[in-house]
Design a protein around this motif. Structure first.
Motif, PDB file in Angstrom:
ATOM      1  N   GLN B 177       0.795  -0.980   0.097  1.00 20.98           N
ATOM      2  CA  GLN B 177       0.124  -0.181   0.005  1.00 20.98           C
ATOM      3  C   GLN B 177       0.930   1.279  -0.050  1.00 20.98           C
ATOM      4  O   GLN B 177       0.478   2.376  -0.715  1.00 20.98           O
ATOM      5  N   VAL B 178       2.034   1.123   0.585  1.00 22.73           N
ATOM      6  CA  VAL B 178       2.884   2.461   1.014  1.00 22.73           C
ATOM      7  C   VAL B 178       4.186   2.114   0.074  1.00 22.73           C
ATOM      8  O   VAL B 178       4.816   1.261   0.226  1.00 22.73           O
ATOM      9  N   ARG B 179       4.349   2.828  -1.080  1.00 21.89           N
ATOM     10  CA  ARG B 179       5.541   2.387  -2.057  1.00 21.89           C
ATOM     11  C   ARG B 179       6.370   3.714  -2.164  1.00 21.89           C
ATOM     12  O   ARG B 179       7.275   3.545  -2.806  1.00 21.89           O
ATOM     13  N   THR B 180       6.085   4.867  -1.498  1.00 20.68           N
ATOM     14  CA  THR B 180       6.746   5.973  -1.528  1.00 20.68           C
ATOM     15  C   THR B 180       8.329   5.830  -0.940  1.00 20.68           C
ATOM     16  O   THR B 180       8.224   5.324  -0.037  1.00 20.68           O
ATOM     17  N   PRO B 181       9.276   6.062  -2.027  1.00 24.21           N
ATOM     18  CA  PRO B 181      10.511   6.035  -1.439  1.00 24.21           C
ATOM     19  C   PRO B 181      10.929   6.798  -0.080  1.00 24.21           C
ATOM     20  O   PRO B 181      10.158   7.947  -0.191  1.00 24.21           O
ATOM     21  N   LEU B 182      11.590   6.460   0.587  1.00 24.37           N
ATOM     22  CA  LEU B 182      12.018   7.343   1.940  1.00 24.37           C
ATOM     23  C   LEU B 182      13.439   7.690   1.916  1.00 24.37           C
ATOM     24  O   LEU B 182      14.400   6.974   1.808  1.00 24.37           O
ATOM     25  N   ASN B 297      12.119  -9.508   5.287  1.00 20.34           N
ATOM     26  CA  ASN B 297      10.861  -8.927   4.928  1.00 20.34           C
ATOM     27  C   ASN B 297      10.970  -8.323   3.392  1.00 20.34           C
ATOM     28  O   ASN B 297      10.585  -7.330   3.268  1.00 20.34           O
ATOM     29  N   PRO B 298      11.017  -9.280   2.643  1.00 23.48           N
ATOM     30  CA  PRO B 298      11.254  -8.770   1.050  1.00 23.48           C
ATOM     31  C   PRO B 298      10.013  -8.563   0.756  1.00 23.48           C
ATOM     32  O   PRO B 298       9.918  -7.639  -0.413  1.00 23.48           O
ATOM     33  N   SER B 299       8.600  -8.640   1.284  1.00 25.93           N
ATOM     34  CA  SER B 299       7.521  -8.164   0.778  1.00 25.93           C
ATOM     35  C   SER B 299       7.494  -6.636   1.109  1.00 25.93           C
ATOM     36  O   SER B 299       6.304  -5.759   0.844  1.00 25.93           O
ATOM     37  N   GLY B 300       8.278  -6.304   1.997  1.00 23.01           N
ATOM     38  CA  GLY B 300       7.970  -4.907   2.754  1.00 23.01           C
ATOM     39  C   GLY B 300       7.415  -4.938   4.090  1.00 23.01           C
ATOM     40  O   GLY B 300       7.295  -3.779   4.737  1.00 23.01           O
ATOM     41  N   GLY B 301       6.771  -5.934   4.324  1.00 24.14           N
ATOM     42  CA  GLY B 301       6.267  -6.102   5.677  1.00 24.14           C
ATOM     43  C   GLY B 301       5.139  -5.287   6.258  1.00 24.14           C
ATOM     44  O   GLY B 301       4.128  -4.667   5.215  1.00 24.14           O
ATOM     45  N   ALA B 302       4.777  -5.285   7.306  1.00 22.46           N
ATOM     46  CA  ALA B 302       3.463  -4.571   7.846  1.00 22.46           C
ATOM     47  C   ALA B 302       3.559  -3.123   7.650  1.00 22.46           C
ATOM     48  O   ALA B 302       2.637  -2.339   7.976  1.00 22.46           O
ATOM     49  N   LEU B 303       4.929  -2.565   7.494  1.00 23.97           N
ATOM     50  CA  LEU B 303       4.943  -1.217   7.399  1.00 23.97           C
ATOM     51  C   LEU B 303       4.567  -0.735   6.220  1.00 23.97           C
ATOM     52  O   LEU B 303       4.354   0.561   6.206  1.00 23.97           O
ATOM     53  N   VAL B 304       4.349  -1.380   5.091  1.00 24.95           N
ATOM     54  CA  VAL B 304       3.722  -0.928   3.879  1.00 24.95           C
ATOM     55  C   VAL B 304       2.390  -1.397   3.670  1.00 24.95           C
ATOM     56  O   VAL B 304       1.779  -1.128   2.648  1.00 24.95           O
ATOM     57  N   ALA B 305       1.865  -2.381   4.393  1.00 24.31           N
ATOM     58  CA  ALA B 305       0.576  -2.964   4.190  1.00 24.31           C
ATOM     59  C   ALA B 305       0.028  -3.861   5.524  1.00 24.31           C
ATOM     60  O   ALA B 305       0.654  -4.862   5.958  1.00 24.31           O
TER      61      ALA B 305
END
Lengths: 162, 352
Positions: B177-182, B297-305
């Motif tokens: 859900q959250v894909r904006t680079p940081l 967490n190659p999926s991005g984990g709970a921080l992105v969804a």
């Protein structure tokens, strides 16, 4: 001696913005136009009202809308004799399961314009709508059901829908 | 122990708010996809277990309505946990150990968007001494982050690095859900939401659903060319009272990891359920992961969804999917529940 504490009051309030879903939304929009919209299961052909977007028997999406009659059959009912806080209707009154013509599952609604002792299974009834300018996407668009005066439906015709 | 494997996984893309579909409408295609991939029909499934919370839906017994997504006819054996779907998977795994059935369907769903999830999670705290103060979920997590930072082993920079890596990985995850680079330096210059947590330390509010099909022994081999075998699974819980445990460590995660056989050997992938950045750091320590996991967490984990009640099951699904796809041979999956990592589940998955 210090006072014993036996309980505390902790007010809790949670607010929700409820999303009914695509199929129930079509049903509610239909009510705002004075129509009752159900949906048919593509697998078992049963017609559900209100539609919830799925056939609970088959577990598949229901997509075909079905325009339903606002007349139907009382499949079962109860007489409410005991008033309770918040009730909008004066007891005694009748709550009935109404199987609309063309539907496979009954709607639950109020039954009026009939003496409670005259209500019976198989009785033919029709919806009494609010005036057109008061229609809204809500079950409140139907004020209640009342007898049509047609002959009762035979038990055989609704025994699968109790 | 009977060999049980994840043979298929499906998930709905996480979104901030699905304002059209109800839970059943979100769940139905996910369940159908998981069953379809396994080739196991709903009539063959021996046991069905779901994870969800009525508090999210704001109505009692919402999990019963969700059964519409499965089609509970003819009558079926079904159970539900008011927990993340990872615990539903644990129940299904335990049920498969009985030996009389060969397959199970596990699913989870949750729409955090319908209420205020940060306030709603307050209600899982002590109703007498904590709830009346109404600490929201971010504030409670901030207490834990502060305890961790005070320990001196991790910094706010380490936390930002977790967020940045999660965002990078999210770019290649279509369900994120959250894909904006940081930009880590810029992010660290931002003010805190609740000290020491900044926006990038916190999970998004998400709606979502996921489903997994489990199968035992030969049935798993028929259903999947490369089943993700559950070699160990365990879950442990700590006291509910936040003051009764050391928030800077996770004893229950460490204990679950030991009992699941996760403390030895290397992992090609680890999917850790850490809704807040500092929680990944605490969990990495507790699980003794260090350099043992090639991909974290190659999926991005709970921080992105972060669909609440679903995000833990997604971790097991993401880890298993990499084994099923042939991208990994050994994977570690973790799920958490309750405030400040109160309860933790660890699952070790392996290819043949």
């Amino acid at each position: 001696m210090s006072e014993q504490v036996y309980g505390i009051k902790v007010p809790i309030r949670l607010d929700y913005t409820y999303v009914v879903g695509t199929a129930p939304a079509r049903f509610l929009r239909g009510l705002a136009q004075g129509k009752i919209v159900g949906q048919r299961c593509p697998s078992c052909a049963k017609v559900y009202v209100p539609p919830r977007g799925s056939c609970p028997t088959c577990g598949v999406p229901t997509r075909d809308d079905v325009a339903l009659s606002d007349k139907g059959i009382v499949t079962t009912f109860c007489v409410v004799n005991i008033p309770f806080a918040g009730s909008a209707v004066k007891a005694p009154y009748v709550s009935a399961s109404v199987l609309l013509d063309g539907a496979d599952i009954p709607l639950f609604h109020l039954l009026q314009e009939v003496a409670t002792e005259d209500v019976r299974m198989g009785m033919r009834v029709e919806a009494v709508w609010v005036p057109n300018d008061e229609l809204q996407p809500s079950m409140n668009s139907i004020r209640y059901f009342r007898p049509t005066g047609e002959p009762d439906a035979p038990f055989e015709s609704f025994k699968e829908h109790l | 122990m009977r060999d049980v494997a994840v043979v298929s996984f499906a998930q709905a893309p996480s979104v901030r708010a699905d304002q059209l579909r109800n839970e059943v409408e979100i769940l139905m295609p996910v369940v159908a996809e998981a069953l379809g991939r396994s080739g196991i029909s709903k009539h063959e499934i021996g046991f069905t277990c779901s994870g969800s919370s009525d508090y999210l839906a704001g109505q009692p017994f919402s999990f019963v309505m969700a059964l519409d997504a499965v089609g509970a006819w003819p009558p079926m054996a079904e159970s539900h946990v008011e927990m993340d779907g990872a615990w539903a998977l644990y129940e299904a795994w335990a049920r498969l150990q009985h030996g009389d059935i060969d397959s199970a369907l596990v699913y989870a769903f949750g729409k955090s968007s319908m209420g205020d999830i940060a306030e709603l999670l307050t209600l899982q705290l002590d109703p007498y001494s904590v709830v009346p103060l109404w600490p929201d979920a971010v504030s409670v997590a901030a207490l834990q982050a502060r305890a961790m930072l005070d320990g001196g082993h991790h910094s706010e920079r380490d936390m930002a690095a977790v967020a940045a890596r999660s965002r990078r990985d999210a770019a290649s995850n279509p369900n994120a859900q959250v894909r904006t680079p940081l930009d880590e330096a810029a992010a660290l210059a931002e003010p805190c939401i609740v000290s020491p947590l900044r926006e990038h330390d916190c999970p998004p509010v998400s709606d979502g659903a996921a489903a997994i099909v489990l199968a035992a022994g030969e049935r798993a081999r028929q259903a999947c060319a490369r089943p993700a075998w559950i070699r160990g699974i365990d879950h442990r819980i700590e006291p509910a009272s936040l003051g009764a445990r050391d928030l800077a460590t996770s004893q229950s995660a460490a204990l679950a990891a030991r009992h699941a056989g996760a403390l030895g050997g290397a992992f090609d992938v680890a999917e850790i359920h850490a809704p807040f950045t500092h929680q990944e750091l605490i969990l990495r320590d507790a699980l003794g992961l260090g350099d043992r996991a090639t991909a974290m967490n190659p999926s991005g984990g709970a921080l992105v969804a972060n669909p609440v009640m679903v995000a833990g099951l997604i971790r097991i699904g993401e880890a298993a999917q990499r084994i099923i796809d042939g991208r990994a041979r050994r994977a570690l999956a973790h799920a958490t529940s309750g405030p400040c990592l109160q309860q933790n589940l660890v699952c070790v998955l392996e290819a043949d």
